[in-house]
Design an enzyme around this catalytic site. Structure first.
Site, short mmCIF file in Angstrom:
data_model
loop_
_atom_site.label_atom_id
_atom_site.label_comp_id
_atom_site.label_asym_id
_atom_site.label_seq_id
_atom_site.Cartn_x
_atom_site.Cartn_y
_atom_site.Cartn_z
N GLU B 27 0.82 -1.22 0.00
CA GLU B 27 0.00 0.00 0.00
C GLU B 27 0.85 1.27 0.00
OE1 GLU B 27 -2.65 -1.02 3.30
OE2 GLU B 27 -4.28 -1.40 1.87
N GLU B 91 -10.79 -4.85 8.58
CA GLU B 91 -9.70 -3.87 8.58
C GLU B 91 -8.63 -4.27 7.55
OE1 GLU B 91 -9.63 -1.04 10.01
OE2 GLU B 91 -7.53 -0.45 9.93
N TYR B 94 -5.48 -10.06 3.44
CA TYR B 94 -4.20 -10.15 2.74
C TYR B 94 -3.85 -11.60 2.44
CZ TYR B 94 0.87 -9.93 1.95
OH TYR B 94 2.12 -10.05 1.41
N VAL B 95 -3.35 -11.83 1.22
CA VAL B 95 -2.80 -13.13 0.84
C VAL B 95 -1.43 -12.88 0.21
CG1 VAL B 95 -3.11 -15.18 -0.62
CG2 VAL B 95 -5.11 -14.07 0.42
N ILE B 104 -7.89 -18.18 -1.80
CA ILE B 104 -7.67 -17.98 -0.36
C ILE B 104 -8.30 -16.67 0.12
CG2 ILE B 104 -5.91 -17.76 1.46
CD1 ILE B 104 -4.03 -19.43 -0.28
N GLY B 105 -8.17 -15.61 -0.67
CA GLY B 105 -8.79 -14.32 -0.32
C GLY B 105 -10.30 -14.46 -0.22
N TYR B 139 -13.45 -7.00 -4.96
CA TYR B 139 -14.61 -6.81 -4.07
C TYR B 139 -15.89 -6.51 -4.86
CZ TYR B 139 -11.10 -6.78 -0.37
OH TYR B 139 -10.08 -7.14 0.46
N GLU B 151 -22.65 7.38 -2.76
CA GLU B 151 -23.34 8.28 -1.81
C GLU B 151 -22.48 9.44 -1.36
OE1 GLU B 151 -24.85 5.84 1.43
OE2 GLU B 151 -26.39 4.92 0.17
#
Lengths: 173, 173
Positions: B27, B91, B94-95, B104-105, B139, B151
């Protein structure tokens, strides 16, 4: 004005539910409110409560036009950052229109901040709607950073049926 | 691949801390990580834990190049919506790079969703960086909505000294 900020109790849940609806009307999403005061009583004041809250109370002689003495609230809980540890998250902060400009919002926010510090929090998080300029300015003036602007964080949600679909695909133990 | 997803334990905290740092490097904010495995042990496995977690474990014969068998994790906690009640917040998910593409994710995420459903959650919330297109697509494909886009929710934070300044202005009881 003589305002008392104190921890919310089970007996405050009816007034809290009224103000939750007032805030949702202001945020233009009243249809999204599904919560009752009974839900708040169970979820905040039973075993393993999901949240804590503060209310702002004025003396009887300063009650609102409709006769309310509970004129603001903040609902918050503790979360966690894997970078910095404990976090306090302010879900709602609200002061009734006719009581704004008296420092009640600031009193609620700073009290929540103080509670966070006692639990070693380095962060106070919240989400605000981008068109709600008065709130964005209120928080920015007190030192909040808009992380959606500065770092590009977006807020994602799985909701209702999407969440149920996901849960149904969970690996068996 | 034979992967086991199970609740994380105190003994997993060193491996969790390693992966927290790997995720922060991905990140592009590794300097923000202040947490140690001792912090995770205290905050997640003492009295009144701040979080819960899942880990993904592979058999010894499938261990990573560096010899790790814990190859992914998710850290989550329960929060609250004043509109819809209990919420599960992810929160971190992670894989490790070399184990991606094996479901796995998805396994971790769907298991968290299942846990959320057991606590009556109607929402699974998370935040994702806007440049992290692979995660946003991952996602979205599973049904997540980007509420910053739809929104206009922005993510605000009082941090460190700003939070301390606010706390110092709290009204006295």
């Amino acid at each position: 004005m003589d305002v008392r900020i104190r921890a919310g109790t089970k007996e405050d849940c009816k007034e809290m539910q009224r103000m939750i609806m007032e805030l949702a009307v202001f945020e233009k999403m009243p249809d999204q409110v599904k919560i009752s005061h009974e839900d708040l009583e169970r979820d905040g004041f039973g075993q393993n409560p999901f949240f804590e809250c503060l209310v702002a109370e004025v003396p009887e002689e300063h009650k609102s036009k409709e006769g309310h003495t509970i004129v603001g609230y903040s609902l918050y809980f503790y979360t966690y950052s894997t970078w910095e540890g404990p976090v306090i998250h302010v879900e709602d902060l609200y002061v009734m229109q006719e009581f704004r400009g008296n420092g009640i919002g600031k009193g609620l926010l700073s009290k929540v901040a103080e509670l966070g510090q006692k639990k070693r929090c380095q962060r106070l998080n919240m989400t605000v709607l981008d068109w709600n300029k008065s709130s964005l300015e209120f928080y920015a003036a007190k030192g909040a950073v808009d992380l959606t602007e500065t770092e590009g964080w977006h807020f994602l949600r799985f909701h209702g049926q999407s969440l149920a679909n996901l849960a149904n695909q969970a690996p068996k133990d």
